[in-house]
Design an enzyme around this catalytic site. Structure first.
Site, short mmCIF file in Angstrom:
data_model
loop_
_atom_site.label_atom_id
_atom_site.label_comp_id
_atom_site.label_asym_id
_atom_site.label_seq_id
_atom_site.Cartn_x
_atom_site.Cartn_y
_atom_site.Cartn_z
N PRO A 1 1.35 0.85 0.96
CA PRO A 1 2.23 0.77 -0.21
C PRO A 1 2.59 -0.67 -0.52
CG PRO A 1 3.36 1.77 1.69
CD PRO A 1 1.94 1.64 2.06
N ALA B 1 6.31 2.17 -2.59
CA ALA B 1 7.62 2.79 -2.35
C ALA B 1 8.16 3.35 -3.66
CB ALA B 1 8.58 1.75 -1.79
N GLN C 1 4.14 6.69 -0.87
CA GLN C 1 5.29 6.45 0.00
C GLN C 1 6.56 6.78 -0.78
OE1 GLN C 1 6.76 2.36 0.80
NE2 GLN C 1 6.47 2.83 2.97
N TYR D 1 15.52 -0.58 4.51
CA TYR D 1 15.94 0.37 3.49
C TYR D 1 16.71 1.53 4.16
CZ TYR D 1 12.93 -2.60 0.75
OH TYR D 1 12.38 -3.71 0.15
N ARG E 1 6.47 5.32 7.90
CA ARG E 1 6.39 3.87 8.15
C ARG E 1 7.67 3.43 8.83
NH1 ARG E 1 4.25 -1.36 4.82
NH2 ARG E 1 2.32 -0.62 5.72
N LEU F 1 -1.66 -8.90 8.08
CA LEU F 1 -2.61 -10.00 8.23
C LEU F 1 -3.90 -9.58 8.93
CD1 LEU F 1 -0.46 -13.22 8.88
CD2 LEU F 1 -1.73 -12.55 6.84
N GLY G 1 -3.38 -5.04 3.10
CA GLY G 1 -2.48 -5.19 1.95
C GLY G 1 -2.90 -6.31 1.01
N ARG G 2 -2.34 -7.52 1.25
CA ARG G 2 -2.56 -8.61 0.30
C ARG G 2 -4.04 -8.97 0.16
NH1 ARG G 2 1.94 -11.91 3.33
NH2 ARG G 2 1.04 -10.57 4.94
C1 LIG Z 1 3.42 -7.07 -3.23
C2 LIG Z 1 3.84 -6.33 -1.99
C3 LIG Z 1 4.64 -5.20 -2.10
C4 LIG Z 1 4.98 -4.46 -0.96
N1 LIG Z 1 5.66 -3.27 -1.12
C5 LIG Z 1 5.82 -2.46 -0.06
C6 LIG Z 1 6.28 -1.14 -0.23
O1 LIG Z 1 6.46 -0.66 -1.36
N2 LIG Z 1 6.49 -0.39 0.89
C7 LIG Z 1 6.23 -0.87 2.14
O2 LIG Z 1 6.43 -0.16 3.12
N3 LIG Z 1 5.72 -2.11 2.32
C8 LIG Z 1 5.48 -2.89 1.26
N4 LIG Z 1 4.87 -4.11 1.42
C9 LIG Z 1 4.36 -4.48 2.75
C10 LIG Z 1 2.86 -4.12 2.84
O3 LIG Z 1 2.64 -2.73 2.79
C11 LIG Z 1 2.24 -4.67 4.14
O4 LIG Z 1 2.86 -4.06 5.23
C12 LIG Z 1 2.38 -6.19 4.25
O5 LIG Z 1 1.95 -6.82 3.06
C13 LIG Z 1 1.60 -6.75 5.43
O6 LIG Z 1 0.24 -6.43 5.31
P1 LIG Z 1 -0.84 -7.52 4.75
O7 LIG Z 1 -0.72 -8.76 5.61
O8 LIG Z 1 -2.17 -6.84 4.90
O9 LIG Z 1 -0.51 -7.82 3.33
C14 LIG Z 1 4.57 -4.89 0.32
C15 LIG Z 1 3.82 -6.07 0.41
C16 LIG Z 1 3.43 -6.77 -0.72
C17 LIG Z 1 2.56 -7.99 -0.57
#
Ligand SMILES: Cc1cc2nc3c(=O)[nH]c(=O)nc-3n(C[C@H](O)[C@H](O)[C@H](O)COP(=O)(O)O)c2cc1C
Length: 387
Positions: free
Chosen positions: A29, A63, A105, A192, A240, A315, A337-338
């Site tokens: 998410p 979310a 989510q 949250y 989560r 990451l 994610g990113r």
């Molecule tokens: C733009 C953005 C929005 C995010 N929104 C949520 C979210 O809605 N719910 C959640 O549990 N984590 C959220 N996260 C966290 C990501 O799900 C993820 O755990 C985090 O980016 C680390 O993973 P990554 O290094 O692969 O990006 C968000 C992250 C980013 C970058």
């Protein structure tokens, strides 16, 4: 869980209850803060559809607030009315049409509700936000303690608030199914509402929902049990968690193992292992070192000690790294994610990198016909230049 031989684990399908995941790659998410009154729009359709086009096995919608006041920002998605439910239908249809699994989510922002969209400051709403038309509302939390100075002081939830919010989680989960989602994840992380019940940094209640670990877990477990009881037996339920707060006196990894065992007993299928987001007064961020795969040790411990499936996130950017985590028993699912924002075709590129798709068979056929010839041409030219 079933496995197919001779494929990298990352591309090995997996069955969860009655849902078949085509591979172990998950888009986690990621809130886009772009909804109007909680309703998804064209942006969300393209945004989520492109990950399915890019080969992700499971695509989580961000979310999504179970109530209006449970949204984090004015731009967060919601799932408390029919308009919001209907707006998700083209998104789930699009994801499924590419062979991926649509997932969502559901959450409640707790004391972090009614805040700024990240690009407007990521803090409490201010006069500039109000001039833009943003609205403020009274957040709910286990205790009437603000996140930090300058943030709204939440209302400590009474019995009525807790009953109503628990039911809102159930209703949102059922609306999610009706909208075509096949997996539901409960947001119990990042400071949250449900995380703030768990953590001693934010839960100062003196009733049955505060104090001991068992008491702090009581409300989140009630919510998980209620959602599980409402969902059909074939629907997987993820949770989560923030595996640790990263602060002295906060929620710890040992607590997470206890919680994961309890969630397993409630019928939860997968623990999605994140961390941080809840802070003692005055602090702004968790003391976590962020290196590649920094949260994998959490997923590994949850899987080994609570004997429940786990999802690693944080990451992980490279296909070989993702495969290694699965091979080493670090997790059952890998969330990207990113890196998926950077490269929406990440999964198809990883298949190429792992050598299982030299002919672009996993790509949309509209692209594959061209890419196969394009690639052969490039390779032939390179070979003749070397000769
Ligand atoms: C733009 C953005 C929005 C995010 N929104 C949520 C979210 O809605 N719910 C959640 O549990 N984590 C959220 N996260 C966290 C990501 O799900 C993820 O755990 C985090 O980016 C680390 O993973 P990554 O290094 O692969 O990006 C968000 C992250 C980013 C970058």
């Amino acid at each position: 869980m079933t496995q197919t031989a001779a494929l990298p684990l990352l591309f090995t399908p997996m069955s969860l209850r009655s849902v078949s995941l085509p591979n172990r790659i998950v888009v986690p998410p990621m809130a886009q803060y772009t909804a109007d009154d909680g309703v998804a729009n064209d942006f969300h359709q393209v945004h989520y559809g492109k990950f399915a086009l890019g080969g992700a096995g499971t695509v989580f919608v961000e979310a999504t607030g179970v109530t209006r006041e449970g949204r984090i920002t004015n731009g967060c998605l919601g799932l408390w009315n029919d308009t919001q439910q209907r707006a998700f239908e083209p998104i789930t249809r699009l994801i499924r049409s590419r062979g991926a699994v649509p997932a969502i989510q559901i959450g409640h922002g707790g004391r972090k509700s009614s805040m700024q969209r990240p690009w407007f400051g990521n803090g409490p709403l201010n006069d500039q936000d109000f001039a833009r038309g943003e609205q403020s509302w009274q957040p709910l939390a286990p205790s009437a303690v603000a996140l930090a100075d300058g943030w709204l002081v939440p209302k400590a939830m009474d019995e009525h608030d807790m009953t109503r919010t628990r039911q809102a989680f159930v209703d949102a989960a059922l609306r999610a199914l009706a909208a075509g989602f096949e997996i539901v994840e409960i947001h119990m992380a990042h400071g949250y509402l449900l995380h703030s019940f768990l953590s001693p940094l934010s839960n100062f209640r003196t009733d049955a929902y505060g104090g001991s670990l068992a008491a702090r877990m009581r409300y989140p477990l009630e919510v998980a049990s209620a959602v599980r009881a409402a969902l059909p037996a074939g629907t997987p339920l993820f949770v989560r968690i923030s595996s640790e707060d990263g602060f002295e006196g906060g929620w710890t990894m040992d607590d997470s193992v206890v919680l994961a065992r309890e969630l397993l007993a409630c019928g939860v299928d997968v623990i999605d292992c994140s961390s941080g987001g809840n802070t003692p007064r005055g602090a702004t961020n968790a003391n976590l070192q962020r290196a590649p795969g920094y949260q994998v040790p959490f997923a590994r411990r949850i899987r080994a000690e609570a004997r429940i499936l786990s999802e690693a996130v944080g990451l992980i950017r490279d296909g070989l790294h993702a495969e290694q985590i699965l091979q080493d028993g670090g997790a059952d699912l890998i969330a990207i994610g990113r890196q998926f924002l950077f490269d929406p075709f990440w999964a198809l590129h990883a298949a190429h990198q792992l050598g299982i798709d030299p002919d672009f068979k996993l790509w949309p056929h509209q692209y594959a016909w061209w890419l196969e010839k394009w690639d052969k041409g490039i390779k032939a030219r390179e070979a003749s230049e070397r000769a």
